[in-house]
Design an enzyme around this catalytic site. Structure first.
Site, PDB file in Angstrom:
ATOM      1  N   LYS A  55      -0.880   8.273  -7.288  1.00 55.73           N
ATOM      2  CA  LYS A  55       0.443   8.445  -7.004  1.00 55.73           C
ATOM      3  C   LYS A  55       0.757   7.401  -8.022  1.00 55.73           C
ATOM      4  O   LYS A  55       1.730   7.641  -9.172  1.00 55.73           O
ATOM      5  CB  LYS A  55       1.256   8.366  -6.116  1.00 55.73           C
ATOM      6  CG  LYS A  55       0.704   9.603  -5.597  1.00 55.73           C
ATOM      7  CD  LYS A  55       1.801   9.165  -3.730  1.00 55.73           C
ATOM      8  CE  LYS A  55       1.936   8.490  -3.176  1.00 55.73           C
ATOM      9  NZ  LYS A  55       0.639   7.662  -2.122  1.00 55.73           N
ATOM     10  N   ARG A 113       8.958   9.721   2.291  1.00 58.69           N
ATOM     11  CA  ARG A 113       7.579  10.203   3.002  1.00 58.69           C
ATOM     12  C   ARG A 113       7.372  10.209   4.501  1.00 58.69           C
ATOM     13  O   ARG A 113       6.664  11.281   5.504  1.00 58.69           O
ATOM     14  CB  ARG A 113       6.939   8.450   3.858  1.00 58.69           C
ATOM     15  CG  ARG A 113       6.651   7.723   2.006  1.00 58.69           C
ATOM     16  CD  ARG A 113       6.541   6.667   2.728  1.00 58.69           C
ATOM     17  NE  ARG A 113       5.113   5.639   1.436  1.00 58.69           N
ATOM     18  CZ  ARG A 113       4.998   4.284   1.796  1.00 58.69           C
ATOM     19  NH1 ARG A 113       4.831   4.142   2.925  1.00 58.69           N
ATOM     20  NH2 ARG A 113       4.890   3.746   0.378  1.00 58.69           N
ATOM     21  N   ARG A 164      -8.554  -1.953  -5.576  1.00 59.46           N
ATOM     22  CA  ARG A 164      -7.005  -1.604  -5.751  1.00 59.46           C
ATOM     23  C   ARG A 164      -6.685  -3.751  -6.770  1.00 59.46           C
ATOM     24  O   ARG A 164      -7.351  -4.425  -5.294  1.00 59.46           O
ATOM     25  CB  ARG A 164      -6.935  -2.077  -5.703  1.00 59.46           C
ATOM     26  CG  ARG A 164      -5.782   0.272  -5.739  1.00 59.46           C
ATOM     27  CD  ARG A 164      -4.971   0.982  -5.497  1.00 59.46           C
ATOM     28  NE  ARG A 164      -4.204   0.500  -4.079  1.00 59.46           N
ATOM     29  CZ  ARG A 164      -3.587   1.458  -4.055  1.00 59.46           C
ATOM     30  NH1 ARG A 164      -3.050   2.373  -4.200  1.00 59.46           N
ATOM     31  NH2 ARG A 164      -2.417   0.490  -2.406  1.00 59.46           N
ATOM     32  N   ARG A 195      -3.894  -6.853  -2.374  1.00 55.56           N
ATOM     33  CA  ARG A 195      -2.621  -7.110  -1.147  1.00 55.56           C
ATOM     34  C   ARG A 195      -2.753  -6.462  -0.208  1.00 55.56           C
ATOM     35  O   ARG A 195      -4.047  -6.381   0.292  1.00 55.56           O
ATOM     36  CB  ARG A 195      -1.956  -5.917  -2.167  1.00 55.56           C
ATOM     37  CG  ARG A 195      -1.262  -5.812  -3.691  1.00 55.56           C
ATOM     38  CD  ARG A 195      -0.072  -4.392  -3.039  1.00 55.56           C
ATOM     39  NE  ARG A 195       0.435  -3.224  -2.368  1.00 55.56           N
ATOM     40  CZ  ARG A 195       0.085  -2.495  -3.524  1.00 55.56           C
ATOM     41  NH1 ARG A 195       0.460  -2.118  -4.671  1.00 55.56           N
ATOM     42  NH2 ARG A 195      -0.352  -1.661  -3.488  1.00 55.56           N
ATOM     43  N   ARG A 224      -2.510   3.327   7.667  1.00 63.42           N
ATOM     44  CA  ARG A 224      -1.731   3.372   6.859  1.00 63.42           C
ATOM     45  C   ARG A 224      -2.004   4.601   6.215  1.00 63.42           C
ATOM     46  O   ARG A 224      -0.866   6.290   6.583  1.00 63.42           O
ATOM     47  CB  ARG A 224      -1.663   3.015   5.379  1.00 63.42           C
ATOM     48  CG  ARG A 224      -1.138   1.903   5.168  1.00 63.42           C
ATOM     49  CD  ARG A 224      -1.230   1.031   3.839  1.00 63.42           C
ATOM     50  NE  ARG A 224      -0.663   2.157   2.642  1.00 63.42           N
ATOM     51  CZ  ARG A 224      -0.709   1.405   1.743  1.00 63.42           C
ATOM     52  NH1 ARG A 224      -2.215   0.421   0.705  1.00 63.42           N
ATOM     53  NH2 ARG A 224       0.003   2.333   0.743  1.00 63.42           N
TER      54      ARG A 224
END
Length: 212
Positions: free
Chosen positions: A13, A88, A123, A156, A167
């Site tokens: 996204k 969300r 990432r 992260r 998640r």
């Protein structure tokens, strides 16, 4: 044109939002980046949300919606905006409607959980400006260094494998029902996420009828 980008964590996204922002000349509003900035700055909001984000849980609706409604009223959103990371939950979606935040298209980036777990390990995020990269799909020019501001790139905590799985569980439980909500309104556009960044972006632009 007011857009929402839906998709599981790691679906792409943020990357697509940056491309759309450039091509459509409208701002991308990432609640994740705004919340992480608040945490870095040690604000009252940042302290409130840190525990939720570290554990991969959803930040309470009232905190998220307050940020979003204030942001989309800013002058640079006059010609449109892209929401990345909100709504969300069904409650958030209904609250945005109730608050008069008009949405034209909702783009859902579809991708398997197993692919997402593989993506997340690559990432990297800038500790200074929040820009995101991927060591394979979207690498920085210099390893470990942000192209935009020269800040340090790190993994992260919410990209750690155990947090990613949590998640994804939260996403499937809370966010996927949004697709039904927006499909009934005739606004949902499904996009295959397991393809090149460029191809996915072309599909998005075609789905929303954008002339670039």
């Amino acid at each position: 044109m007011n857009l929402i980008l839906l998709g599981a964590p790691g679906a792409g996204k943020g990357t697509q939002a940056e491309l759309l922002m450039q091509k459509l000349a409208i701002p991308s509003i990432s609640t994740g980046n705004m919340l992480r900035e608040a945490m870095r700055n040690g604000t009252a909001l940042g302290k409130q949300v840190k525990q939720y984000m570290d554990e991969g849980l959803l930040v309470p609706d009232e905190l998220i919606l307050g940020i979003v409604v204030e942001r989309v009223a800013a002058p640079d959103c006059k010609n449109g905006f892209i929401l990345d990371g909100v709504p969300r939950t069904l409650n958030q979606a209904e609250a945005l409607e109730a608050k008069g935040v008009k949405i034209d298209h909702v783009v859902s980036i579809e991708i398997d959980d197993a692919v997402i777990e593989g993506r997340m390990t690559g990432r990297r995020a800038c500790t200074a400006c929040g820009a995101t990269y991927h060591i394979v799909a979207n690498p920085p020019k210099a390893e470990g260094v942000c192209d935009l501001c020269g800040g340090e790139l790190t993994i992260r905590k919410d990209d750690a494998p155990e947090t990613v799985r949590k998640r994804l569980e939260v996403y499937h439980a809370s966010t996927e029902i949004l697709k039904d909500f927006y499909a009934k309104m005739g606004k949902l556009r499904l996009i295959e996420g397991n393809q090149s960044i460029e191809s996915a972006n072309e599909d998005i632009l075609a789905a929303i009828g954008a002339q670039v």
